[in-house]
Design an enzyme around this catalytic site. Structure first.
Site: not given
Ligand SMILES: [Zn+2]
Lengths: 323, 427
Positions: A62-63, A90, A112, A140
């Site tokens: 959603r974000t 990795k 994020r 946030h």
């Protein structure tokens, strides 16, 4: 557009360091942008020619989608990088990621990350604008902003309102951004949840601390209900989700005993029947879907302002001129 | 070749002899020969002018991590011993949490011989308490002591099993060595990455409460009292920890304890901005804790200053806070920081500093030195108490640069470090 004149500075890492005036500027700038999403052609050329990378080290549909809509509606060129498909999984370090982004001359990075401080880390190392889309338990900011915009839409103000954040405050970046933002905008803030999910010293941030949701409902004008993640139960912070619902769940029965109608927010995704009951989530006082709509407008405002746009010119910019 | 050295005209400060006066110190064949006024050296003596300098028994750091074997990209015994000498230390005690850990006499022998080869500060090995540092059963403590270990510890980790800690304290009694513990209840400190409090809450970082350290300090004191063993508490950082040690000493418990320069100077505010250079274990704590650790050092509750020198490669610290390892380097800044911030701010006087950095470390770990009494080993530190300089991590002799003190202007600097009558460092 000139980055030097951005009213927010280079980055949006959190709300803790913003002034009330800066927060108001973002919310006010979001207002005219709301209308774009209602148009048939949902696009204005404000960020034409800008490249934006959406860098998501943690899954978040959603974000990420909300940012992507905001970017595309402002005509930016966007690239999404999800951790699962990138070199990050990795073993590439955050510092290598930063160097690569710098080499690619990206204008803006939306990130994020699971580690608190990751956004600050990146912002300090690259010349691009960095927007924190959630870092660990830290902040946030765009979620805090869209929550505030939604509350302001429905209550007409933030100043003097009583907002209680209910649930897992300890592990919540949403809670911290809401606390910093709301206090700066003159609201009274409380947090409510089991003590195991309230971090040490939270009261020193200037919030009331309530341990029972009944008390929160008596006190508040607005409830912002946080998601209780299953892993918190597995880690032993609460004995069971069922017990959490019985004691801290926001239900119609509890809300009926409130002295006034409460506005209900939830940052999503919801665990229906755990922290919030379905009839509340879908009920008349829930503004959960308005939050989603406002999310796009707030993110457009942040992108516009970081790119050097001025709040008072947002209306004109939206009409087709570049900011 | 250790011939004859005359240290001419320095302020000779030796708390072990209650000496603080301008004197000459004559070192012959690796020993302190004479201390006196205007001595006449032999023609073959090397004369070092110590005018306006302070001459003390060699400084000793009983808590350093030299990373060898296993993590030579961070530090080696040689680079660590040279960094120590450059910081004015004539001896260090190397912690055994290497890879593999120093938990048998062969590994102890390796540290001894590498230390000798370095030819800088003396390097004393400390052995593990438990096999593989796993906290399950006692390591070969007796044989490690015979091979040169001066203490045992599972540092880096606490000994979580109180029954094992009791056995270690009892068993070590036969060898006259202290059992050193890194006091931390891992169940309480859990996944913490910094001090628990307002700063950790604001930064959204998981915290370690003081109680995690206090619980184990209390336990260790009770076990030392029960067994009559010698407990040495490493890097004490909490106010209540200091107070419990003070009370235990008053009732005769055989306990000694350390304070680090960083816990004496910085609070958890230093983590602000997610500065990984300020990440260590135990974490930087509150203003009240710093005040208590200072008071503890001043009144002798905390016997020694020890750096917990913990080198890390720069790219390991160049990471998100929760991904970065714990630890800071300390050997090349300790003396200056202590002079500037502890003596300079009047917390302790200069003789007390020398006591806590030389005499007490030698006493607690049973090491050579800690005194300039004639006949003793010629381990001597000469420093300039007035020299002002700026900490430049790039100039460190250590392989690592992870310090929160980079860019600080400090006063006091080692000029000459002498080990066994041989100059191992000169500036
Ligand atoms: Zn330790």
């Amino acid at each position: 557009m000139n980055q030097m004149t951005s009213p927010l500075g280079k980055d949006l890492v959190g709300l803790e360091r913003l002034s009330g005036q800066q927060i108001r500027a973002i919310l006010d700038t979001a207002e005219p942008f709301k209308e774009i999403s209602e148009r048939r052609i949902k696009k204005v050329p404000v960020l034409r020619g800008k490249t934006i990378v959406n860098l998501f080290f943690e899954a978040s549909t959603r974000t990420r989608v909300s940012f992507e809509f905001a970017e595309k509606r402002l005509s930016a060129d966007t690239v999404n990088i999800a951790a699962a498909s990138s070199s990050v999984s990795k073993g590439e370090t955050l510092v290598d990621t930063a160097r690569n982004l710098e080499a690619m001359r990206i204008d803006m990075v939306v990130m994020r990350h699971g580690s608190s401080g990751a956004a600050r880390f990146l912002a300090d190392r690259i010349p691009s604008n960095v927007i924190n889309a959630g870092d660990g338990w830290h902040e946030h900011p765009t979620q805090g902003l869209l929550d505030m915009l939604t509350i302001r839409d429905h209550m007409g103000r933030l100043d003097g309102l009583k907002v209680c954040i209910v649930g897992d405050i300890r592990h919540s970046r949403v809670a911290r951004s809401n606390i910093y933002g709301l206090l700066k905008m003159g609201a009274e803030v409380a947090v409510c949840g089991p003590q195991t999910l309230l971090p040490q010293g939270i009261g020193d941030l200037g919030v009331h601390v309530l341990s029972r949701v009944e008390d929160a409902i008596q006190w508040a004008d607005v409830l912002n209900v946080l998601r209780l993640q299953l892993e918190r139960m597995q880690a032993g912070y609460v004995p069971s989700l069922r017990e959490y619902n019985r004691i801290w769940g926001v239900s119609t029965a509890r809300l009926e005993r409130a002295p006034r109608d409460l506005l209900i927010l939830h940052p999503g995704p919801m665990n229906r029947g755990v922290e919030i009951d379905s009839d509340v989530a879908d009920g008349p006082h829930s503004v959960i879907l308005n939050q989603v709509t406002n999310g796009v407008a707030v993110r457009m405002a942040v992108l516009y302002l970081l790119a050097g746009g001025q709040p008072e010119k947002a209306e004109a910019a939206k009409q087709g001129g570049e900011a | 070749m250790s011939g004859k050295i005359l240290l001419r005209g320095g302020r000779v400060l030796d708390p072990s002899q209650k000496l603080d006066d301008v004197r000459d110190v004559y070192l012959v064949d690796g020993q302190v020969a004479t201390i006196g006024e205007r001595l006449t050296p032999g023609d073959d003596a090397h004369v070092i002018d110590c005018d306006r300098l302070v001459v003390t028994p060699g400084l000793i750091d009983v808590h350093v991590h030299l990373r060898e074997p296993g993590e030579e990209h961070k530090e080696t015994i040689t680079t660590g011993a040279r960094a120590a000498a450059a910081g004015g230390f004539t001896a260090v005690c190397a912690m055994p949490n290497t890879d593999p850990p120093v938990d048998d006499p062969a590994a102890v022998g390796f540290v001894v011989s590498e230390g000798r080869r370095a030819g800088a500060a003396r390097v004393y090995p400390v052995g593990c308490i438990s096999v593989g540092r796993r906290g399950e059963r006692l390591a070969l403590i007796g044989e490690m002591v015979e091979a040169g270990a001066v203490a045992v510890t599972d540092d880096g980790s606490p000994v979580m099993d109180s029954g094992l800690m009791r056995l270690a304290l009892e068993y070590s009694l036969a060898f006259g060595i202290p059992v050193a513990d890194h006091p931390e209840d891992l169940g309480l400190s859990g996944r913490g990455h910094m001090n628990e409090g307002l700063v950790s809450t604001r930064l959204g970082l998981p915290g370690k409460p003081n109680a995690a350290e206090d619980t184990h300090i209390m336990r260790d004191l009770l076990l030392a009292e029960l067994t009559g063993g010698r407990i040495h508490l490493q890097h004490v950082s909490t106010a209540l920890g200091v107070e419990m040690i003070r009370q235990a000493k008053a009732r005769g418990v055989r306990v000694s304890a350390e304070a680090t320069p960083h816990h004496l100077i910085l609070t958890d505010e230093a983590v602000e901005g997610y500065r990984t250079e300020a990440k260590m274990n135990p974490p930087l704590r509150s203003v009240a804790d710093v005040a208590a650790v200072r008071a503890g050092l001043a009144d002798g509750t905390l016997d020694v200053v020890a750096t917990d020198h913990a080198p890390h490669h720069y790219d390991e610290k160049e990471a998100a806070f929760t991904d970065a390892p714990n630890g800071v380097v300390g050997l090349e800044t300790s003396l200056a920081l202590m002079l500037t911030r502890l003596v300079g701010e009047g917390v302790i006087d200069l003789p007390t500093l020398v006591d806590r950095m030389s005499c007490q470390p030698a006493r607690v770990f049973g090491l050579l030195g800690g005194t300039l009494a004639p006949g003793g080993v010629a381990d001597v530190t000469v420093f300039d108490p007035e020299a002002e300089w700026t900490v430049d991590p790039k100039a460190f002799r250590s392989k690592s640069r992870n310090t929160p003190f980079g860019g600080w202007t400090v006063k006091g600097q080692a000029r000459c470090t002498i080990v066994g009558g041989r100059v191992v460092f000169e500036r």
